[in-house]
Design an enzyme around this catalytic site. Structure first.
Site: not given
Ligand code: SDX
Length: 393
Positions: A270, A327
């Protein structure tokens, strides 16, 4: 001094804006609507009451609630043209595209909203949007299923009639009170969430003095992305992929940790929560009881719980503070109710509608709001002279 980021009247010219609606503490896993903890609202309030709270800032008195509910229930039917509009789409079109188009059509079918005083027009638009969005989503599902679109009969109750319209033809009998309560609670959990991608979109589009309907239609399009609201649909696809590889969650987690795979643990992580999303905890608890009330067992629930256990004990996820978000479990409840996966994000949109309405109204009434105009850091080429086509090599 309160740790609140300084408000920049330019809106969107900084990464923050000012709001009194929803408070999130991402490290502590706290979520409150107008100061009320989400745990209390999920357990004791309803979607309509929370819709009133988000828009007005206070819980309604019994008289206020009765007047509000009566007004909303009077508007759950939709103009006949929406049936034709929805039927114009191929049944294979993604429901979010159809929902977005239908919400964009609202100003055309209800121009009276723009013919009264600003405050009354705004109140009427809010009521119409809140009342008609569930009916539109139900009709989109009817279209996908090749079913007829029944007339709304609000005397059943707001949530009950939505479930009847959406699923009444494809299942025997009415839903029990536990299932109706679970649907209501899921809408409460999704009602608002501060300045997430789709809400920031609604605010940005509205800051150009765009009407509520079209601003929310833009938010629906933002919500459809798999990184945002589309994640609840992506979680089911991920769980089915793991099931079809003999339920080997461990191998899937290994694949996710190998960045080259591009695979992500959908429903995890998140932008703000670096702790367990409080909504996910509530949904996880409800999933088991709703499946029991429906007499449904879902192997994917066991798989999801196993996947969570593996991830929460794995340094890769712990170090990156990746926890289940709202989710991760919701799709399992929707599926048990009989909704197809493609309808999970439209259900998220129904839940989030009162939040989009409240945030749009707050932004429109904030004297400091200016048109959204994010600034940039230019990294392109310096000035250079044009070269005629004939002279280019
Ligand atoms: C919602 O904003 C809100 O409030 C949204 C929401 C709402 O009520 O409106 O809460 C609803 O959208 C919830 C989120 C739903 N999306 C997902 O579940 C999709 C999977 N999650 C990711 O794509 C991700 O976690 C995000 C998009 C939700 C958040 O992305 P960030 O904060 O930009 O995280 P990041 O890309 O900076 O990741 C930090 C690290 C990275 O690794 P490194 O580069 O540090 O090695 O964490 C990793 C990322 O690769 N990472 C994940 C991951 N999410 C982040 N690795 C594996 N699986 C994941 N889901």
């Amino acid at each position: 001094d309160t740790g609140v980021v300084t408000y920049d009247p330019g809106f969107m010219n900084t990464a923050a804006c000012r709001s009194e609606i929803t408070y999130i503490d991402g490290d502590a896993g706290i979520l409150r609507y107008r100061g009320y903890p989400i745990e209390q609202l999920a357990a004791r309030s309803t979607y309509l009451e929370v819709s009133y709270l988000l828009a007005k800032g206070e819980l309604p008195t019994p008289a206020q609630y009765e007047a509000f509910e009566t007004r909303v229930l009077r508007h759950t039917h939709v103009h006949e043209g929406f049936r034709a509009l929805i039927r114009a789409f191929p049944r294979t079109a993604h429901p979010m595209a159809i929902v977005s188009s239908a919400i964009s059509a609202l100003p055309g079918f209800y121009p009276e909203v723009f013919e009264t005083s600003d405050d009354e027009a705004e109140e009427l638009a809010s009521i119409l949007l809140l009342a008609k969005t569930p009916t539109i989503v139900a009709y989109v599902l009817n279209h996908v299923n090749g079913e007829e679109m029944l007339d709304a009969e609000p005397s059943h109750g707001f949530i009950e009639d939505f479930l009847r319209l959406a699923l009444g033809q494809s299942r025997e009998g009415e839903f029990g009170p536990e299932v109706v309560a679970a649907m209501d609670m899921l809408f409460v959990l999704h009602a608002d969430h501060e300045q997430n991608c789709s809400t920031a979109t609604v605010r940005a589009v509205g800051s150009a003095d765009t009407n509520l309907f079209l601003s929310v239609a833009a938010g629906i399009n933002a919500l459809s992305g798999p990184k945002h609201g589309g994640a609840n649909e992506a979680v089911l696809s991920m769980l089915e992929e793991i099931r079809d590889t003999h339920g080997d969650a461990g191998s899937f987690v290994t694949k996710v940790k190998d960045k080259a795979s591009g695979a992500r643990l959908m429903g995890f992580g998140h932008r703000v929560y670096k702790n367990y999303d409080p909504r996910a905890a509530i949904v996880k608890e409800a999933t088991d009881s709703v499946l029991k009330a429906l007499g449904a067992r879902d192997e994917l629930l066991d798989l999801a719980m196993g996947l969570e256990e593996i991830a929460l004990s794995d340094e890769y996820f712990v170090q990156r503070k990746l926890y289940p978000n709202v989710d991760f479990y919701t799709g399992l409840i929707y599926r048990a109710m009989g909704f197809p996966t493609s309808m999970f994000t439209p259900l998220f949109a129904v839940g989030r509608t009162p939040g989009w309405i409240a945030q749009w109204r707050e932004m429109m009434h904030d004297p400091a709001t200016k048109i959204a105009r994010p600034r940039q850091v230019y990294t392109g080429p310096d000035e250079r002279d044009f070269v005629a086509l004939s002279e280019r090599r």
